[in-house]
Design an enzyme around this catalytic site. Structure first.
Site, PDB file in Angstrom:
ATOM      1  CB  THR A 328      -0.883   0.129   1.201  1.00 52.84           C
ATOM      2  OG1 THR A 328      -1.783  -1.123   1.213  1.00 52.84           O
ATOM      3  CG2 THR A 328      -1.629   1.358   1.394  1.00 52.84           C
ATOM      4  N   GLY A 410       1.131  -1.660   5.370  1.00 50.20           N
ATOM      5  CA  GLY A 410       1.144  -2.277   6.304  1.00 50.20           C
ATOM      6  C   GLY A 410       0.104  -3.638   6.574  1.00 50.20           C
ATOM      7  N   GLY A 411      -0.898  -3.441   5.788  1.00 45.87           N
ATOM      8  CA  GLY A 411      -1.565  -4.388   5.650  1.00 45.87           C
ATOM      9  C   GLY A 411      -2.619  -4.655   7.065  1.00 45.87           C
TER      10      GLY A 411
END
Length: 518
Positions: A328, A410-411
């Site tokens: 992301t 960072g999911g």
């Protein structure tokens, strides 16, 4: 003729994107224009993390002090067949491939954001991105590392091979040229977002998706429009923290901050670090069990903020769900006229679905992997439904006004990165100190990880390490400044309006605070 001076603060994960934002300010733009120019450039130079074939979620604060959340996360195709997906894939969707692709929402999201207050022409958003795609850019350190790490999982799609692997596996410094994407960006520049969703590019794009096996059709693109909604908020000491509501997991951050305050956890970055991370583990389990698209599945935000998961031990009750990892970009921008934006955009996992639609050169995200294939799950795959989503912009205010604009990748660890970054900034760290400090993330970041795994950078201070030793969390040590714990970007606004910005050294980014005009 001179214009009123404007100070702009920018933090992005790639220096080229920061320069694009600076140019937008120099042309007379505001924070929205700067963030959009940065986002477009990132879609060219950082394809392992972002593309125009992904989703976007943002918070925008205007000069009056009102903040809105733009949710441009796309749904599953209206004709998706969940039974066929279960027959094809078993208990859960794969990490990559065409069956993981949902409607890409980012470009419509850009359009919505610009209409909220952008000052410059739509076409200017794309100037740097088009040049970068047509003439090429140098492969960055992070992108080169992603190609190496994902080599065994990419390259199965002909469009991807032609776009990224025609001359072998790229290494740092190689030229990345994307002429087909350049033409697509030119079409969107000239025809607006409609060029992709209901215009010049649509028929070929949908046909290309269909040839790859996607169920996304013309109507899915035509009918997609982002939501503009009120943020989810909570108080924390003298601050008010704002983030995105469901279908995103922004509630995880608010839930844990509320618990820190209500349970008297006063040293969350030191002696109480283990207690804080245990609470993030518990919040993660609630997310995995209960979070879903509120437009389709009735949900109670109070249950997300205060309830407990029925999960027991180290595994969730509900099967069929891949816990979210993510690649992301987070863009944080604020200006002295009162505009600020936290913009998060993504392809989800590294290189998304690892599928490129050939007529447009668009790398497709794999956000559909966020769905469950368990029909009893609130997050079960269904036509027109949005998956559980990890993108979560954050802003923080106090009695004096806006104080922090936070954006990170960072999911599943994004809430934790925001918390650690903001807690340091609230304690007096500069923006650069806050994003650079060592941190940890609890929860799966790699295949096979258990929920209780916690990745800890080697230089995490001793009090925090000792606190973790008193918990049942399974510590895995990572190198200093490891991308596994995300790229954070932060703008700090002083009570007198002064601006500070920091870009994470784990990325290829840059931060900038400059005066423009005058």
């Amino acid at each position: 003729m001179s214009r009123t001076p404007l100070t702009g603060a920018i933090a992005t994960p790639h220096a080229d994107a920061t320069r694009s934002a600076e140019r937008a300010f120099a042309r007379g733009g505001n924070a929205i224009d700067a963030a959009l120019a940065a986002a477009a450039t990132l879609c060219v130079v950082y394809p392992h993390n972002v593309s125009i074939g992904g989703d976007l979620i943002a918070l925008v604060r205007d000069p009056s002090g009102r903040t809105r959340c733009v949710n441009a996360s796309g749904p599953a195709a209206s004709t998706v067949d969940s039974d066929a997906m279960r027959e094809a894939h078993g208990e859960m969707l794969p990490y990559r491939g065409i069956d993981t692709v949902t409607v890409p929402g980012a470009v419509r999201g850009w359009e919505t954001l610009r209409r909220m207050g952008g000052q410059r022409e739509w076409g200017e958003i794309f100037d740097d991105a088009i040049v970068a795609a047509r003439e090429g850019v140098a492969v960055s350190r992070s992108l080169a590392a992603a190609f190496r790490e994902e080599e065994g999982a990419i390259g199965f799609d002909a469009g991807f091979r032609e776009t990224f692997l025609a001359d072998g596996l790229p290494v740092e410094g190689d030229a990345l040229v994307q002429p087909v994407l350049a033409r697509t960006l030119e079409a969107i520049r000239d025809g607006g977002a409609a060029a992709l969703y209901d215009g010049e590019l649509t028929a070929a794009f949908v046909d290309g998706l269909g040839r790859l096996g996607s169920r996304i059709g013309t109507a899915d693109l035509l009918l997609f429009h982002p939501e503009s909604v009120e943020p989810l908020t909570t108080s924390f000491g003298s601050y008010r923290v704002l983030t995105s509501p469901p279908n995103t997991h922004g509630f995880v951050l608010l839930r844990v901050l509320r618990e820190l305050e209500h349970q008297g956890i006063t040293d969350p970055l030191g002696a109480d670090f283990g207690r804080m991370m245990e609470r993030f583990l518990a919040a993660n389990l609630v997310r995995d069990e209960l979070l879903a698209d509120p437009r389709v599945t009735s949900g109670d935000i109070a249950e997300l903020l205060d309830g407990d998961a029925s999960s027991r031990g180290d595994e969730p009750v509900l099967p069929g769900f891949r816990r979210p990892r993510g690649d992301t970009v987070g863009i944080a921008v604020s200006d002295s006229s009162g505009w600020s934006i936290s913009l998060i955009q993504s392809v989800y996992h590294a290189f998304g679905a690892a599928v490129v639609e050939p007529s447009t050169g668009i790398l497709l995200h794999n956000r559909g992997t966020g769905f469950s294939l368990d029909s009893s799950s609130p997050n079960a795959l269904a036509p027109g439904k949005r998956p559980l989503h990890t993108l979560m912009p954050v802003m923080v205010t106090d009695a004096s006004g806006l104080r922090f604009v936070s954006a990170t990748m960072g999911g599943q660890g994004q809430p934790q990165i925001h918390a650690q970054t903001l807690l340091r900034a609230m304690a007096g760290a500069t923006a650069q100190e806050a994003v650079s400090a060592p941190r940890a993330i609890v929860g799966p970041q790699r295949d096979g990880d258990r929920p209780s795994v916690i990745y800890v950078e080697r230089d995490l201070p001793a009090p925090a390490r000792e606190a973790l030793a008193e918990t049942p969390l399974h510590v895995i040590e990572t190198p200093d400044a490891d991308e596994l714990v995300g790229h954070a970007n932060l703008v700090v606004v002083a009570p007198d309006g002064g601006l500070d910005a920091g870009s994470d050294p784990r990325s290829d980014g840059a931060a900038s605070v400059r005066a423009y005009g005058g």
